[in-house]
Design a protein around this motif. Structure first.
Motif, mmCIF file in Angstrom:
data_model
loop_
_atom_site.group_PDB
_atom_site.id
_atom_site.type_symbol
_atom_site.label_atom_id
_atom_site.label_comp_id
_atom_site.label_asym_id
_atom_site.label_seq_id
_atom_site.Cartn_x
_atom_site.Cartn_y
_atom_site.Cartn_z
ATOM 1 N N ARG A 10 0.841 -1.194 0.000
ATOM 2 C CA ARG A 10 0.000 0.000 0.000
ATOM 3 C C ARG A 10 0.875 1.243 0.000
ATOM 4 O O ARG A 10 1.983 1.230 0.527
ATOM 5 C CB ARG A 10 -0.921 0.019 1.225
ATOM 6 C CG ARG A 10 -1.838 -1.188 1.325
ATOM 7 C CD ARG A 10 -2.828 -1.257 0.168
ATOM 8 N NE ARG A 10 -3.710 -2.423 0.292
ATOM 9 C CZ ARG A 10 -4.601 -2.780 -0.628
ATOM 10 N NH1 ARG A 10 -4.734 -2.063 -1.740
ATOM 11 N NH2 ARG A 10 -5.354 -3.852 -0.470
ATOM 12 N N ASN A 45 -6.039 -5.856 5.482
ATOM 13 C CA ASN A 45 -5.464 -5.200 4.300
ATOM 14 C C ASN A 45 -5.956 -5.886 3.021
ATOM 15 O O ASN A 45 -5.182 -6.416 2.239
ATOM 16 C CB ASN A 45 -3.936 -5.237 4.377
ATOM 17 C CG ASN A 45 -3.290 -4.348 3.335
ATOM 18 O OD1 ASN A 45 -3.860 -3.365 2.895
ATOM 19 N ND2 ASN A 45 -2.090 -4.718 2.925
ATOM 20 N N LYS A 46 -7.256 -5.886 2.822
ATOM 21 C CA LYS A 46 -7.851 -6.551 1.665
ATOM 22 C C LYS A 46 -8.575 -5.543 0.785
ATOM 23 O O LYS A 46 -9.119 -4.557 1.274
ATOM 24 C CB LYS A 46 -8.831 -7.643 2.122
ATOM 25 C CG LYS A 46 -8.171 -8.778 2.901
ATOM 26 C CD LYS A 46 -9.198 -9.816 3.343
ATOM 27 C CE LYS A 46 -8.537 -10.943 4.120
ATOM 28 N NZ LYS A 46 -9.534 -11.947 4.592
ATOM 29 N N THR A 47 -8.593 -5.815 -0.505
ATOM 30 C CA THR A 47 -9.277 -4.945 -1.454
ATOM 31 C C THR A 47 -10.729 -5.387 -1.594
ATOM 32 O O THR A 47 -11.019 -6.570 -1.730
ATOM 33 C CB THR A 47 -8.597 -4.995 -2.832
ATOM 34 O OG1 THR A 47 -7.219 -4.619 -2.679
ATOM 35 C CG2 THR A 47 -9.270 -4.040 -3.802
ATOM 36 N N GLU A 79 -6.221 0.762 -6.873
ATOM 37 C CA GLU A 79 -5.410 -0.174 -6.102
ATOM 38 C C GLU A 79 -3.912 0.016 -6.337
ATOM 39 O O GLU A 79 -3.102 -0.517 -5.578
ATOM 40 C CB GLU A 79 -5.809 -1.610 -6.440
ATOM 41 C CG GLU A 79 -5.426 -2.606 -5.375
ATOM 42 C CD GLU A 79 -5.978 -3.996 -5.641
ATOM 43 O OE1 GLU A 79 -5.547 -4.924 -4.937
ATOM 44 O OE2 GLU A 79 -6.836 -4.154 -6.539
ATOM 45 N N ARG A 104 -8.228 0.473 -1.157
ATOM 46 C CA ARG A 104 -8.818 -0.803 -0.767
ATOM 47 C C ARG A 104 -10.317 -0.913 -1.030
ATOM 48 O O ARG A 104 -10.864 -2.011 -1.012
ATOM 49 C CB ARG A 104 -8.545 -1.062 0.727
ATOM 50 C CG ARG A 104 -7.062 -1.098 1.047
ATOM 51 C CD ARG A 104 -6.731 -1.718 2.372
ATOM 52 N NE ARG A 104 -7.275 -1.030 3.533
ATOM 53 C CZ ARG A 104 -6.737 -1.093 4.744
ATOM 54 N NH1 ARG A 104 -5.626 -1.801 4.951
ATOM 55 N NH2 ARG A 104 -7.293 -0.464 5.761
#
Length: 359
Positions: A10, A45-47, A79, A104
């Motif tokens: 990120r 920490n996921k999209t 992203e 995200r």
């Protein structure tokens, strides 16, 4: 700061509060301790891909500094995570943060191709270049799954309408078949962003983008297929990539770019705080130097909202950047130029046989 505390993959390292919201949030120590005890992630920490349903898709661009009249963005949020991205602020209009939320929480406009076709079929529309990615990258990772950009390119080809692309992702080569057909009628121009030749810098500055080698290769392949390419050496950030102007210009020229553009970084809205937090965590040894040099380009501030100056900067450091840009253009692009796109075919493809009865 402990490198283990850096959020990998990120750009932003935190979520800023949304200036349009009456509420604010913070990660408190007691909540973090609760998550630890429960074995839960406090900040996964996921999209997320979130569908939205706009009524229109082609946007009129009023800013004289941007260099386009109309834009189309299949996605909101990006992203790629470029820490300097001016589009971060637009995520606040959707109720999200310009920080980690921007990277995200990706908003997906699945109906974009239908909305585009409806726009091109309207009675009063006259051909003018529409640029994919005026705000966020149309070839960001979400495009692999949703293929909205490809569907839009098919509409542009159907109506022989001029289209521009801005991207820093080699995924654009997936659509080479359509781009070649558009190029035969001078209907396509591609802008490839190349901000550094250092992979170390690229990984922290633009964490989920294509490698520099991939981008240069993309310029070469597009150029070999007679698709005009303009390189965007932007933004130039004093103390980070400002020393690379000449090598960058040479690299994109050697791979076939017909021209290049640039901007001097400005950190408007929430981006100033996000950038400062990022640089103090990732490049602490040069944070003060970089921040002070950016301020020197904008009258003592990280941001400048004045049209005509905000993307060019002023002062001694900005003058040095401009001098290097002029030298690079004289040295590597003296006999090159980017073509103006063709607007003459659209009317007959829009009207079809009906045009015969108008003459």
């Amino acid at each position: 700061m402990n490198p283990k505390d850096i959020i990998k993959g990120r750009g932003a390292q935190k979520n800023t509060n949304n200036r349009f919201s009456e509420f604010s949030s913070e990660l408190r120590d007691d909540f973090l301790e609760f998550c630890r005890l429960e074995g839960e992630e406090a900040n996964p920490n996921k999209t997320q891909y979130l569908p939205i349903f706009p009524k229109t898709i082609v946007n009129k661009v009023d800013s004289p500094d941007v260099g386009m009249t109309y834009s189309l963005n299949p996605y909101q949020g990006c992203e790629h995570g470029c820490i300097y991205c001016y589009a971060r602020n637009s995520h606040e209009y959707w109720g999200y943060s310009a920080g980690l939320d921007f990277e995200r929480k990706i908003l997906i406009k699945k109906d974009a191709p239908n909305l585009l076709e409806a726009k091109l079929k309207t009675k009063n529309w006259k051909a003018a270049t529409i640029v994919l990615s005026g705000n966020t990258d149309c070839y960001q990772p979400a495009e692999q799954q949703f293929k909205i950009t490809r569907a839009c390119l098919e509409i542009f080809l159907k109506y022989r309408h001029p289209v521009g692309i801005i991207t820093k992702n080699a995924l654009v080569l997936r659509d080479l078949d359509i781009l070649v057909q558009l190029a035969k009628d001078n209907l396509i121009g591609v802008n490839i962003s190349v901000t550094t030749l250092s992979e170390t810098t690229r990984r922290i500055l633009e964490p989920r983008t294509a490698s520099i080698q991939k981008r240069l290769e993309t310029i070469r392949i597009l150029s070999e297929h007679k698709i005009p390419v303009n390189a965007m050496l932007a933004p130039i950030i004093p103390g980070i990539n400002s020393h690379e102007i000449l090598p960058l210009a040479k690299a994109v020229c050697d791979n076939g770019a017909l021209s290049f553009g640039f901007t001097v970084v400005r950190l408007n809205g929430a981006i100033g705080g996000i950038f400062e937090d990022w640089i103090r965590k990732t490049l602490p040894d040069r944070a003060d130097k970089v921040l002070n040099q950016i301020k020197d380009c904008h009258g003592g501030s990280l941001n400048d909202s004045r049209y005509g100056l905000r993307s060019r900067g002023e002062g001694k450091i900005a003058e040095q950047i401009h001098d290097m840009i002029h030298l690079a253009k004289r040295k590597y692009f003296k006999d090159k130029s980017f073509p103006k796109l063709n607007t003459s075919l659209y009317k007959q493809y829009k009207d079809g046989q009906l045009r015969l009865f108008d003459e």
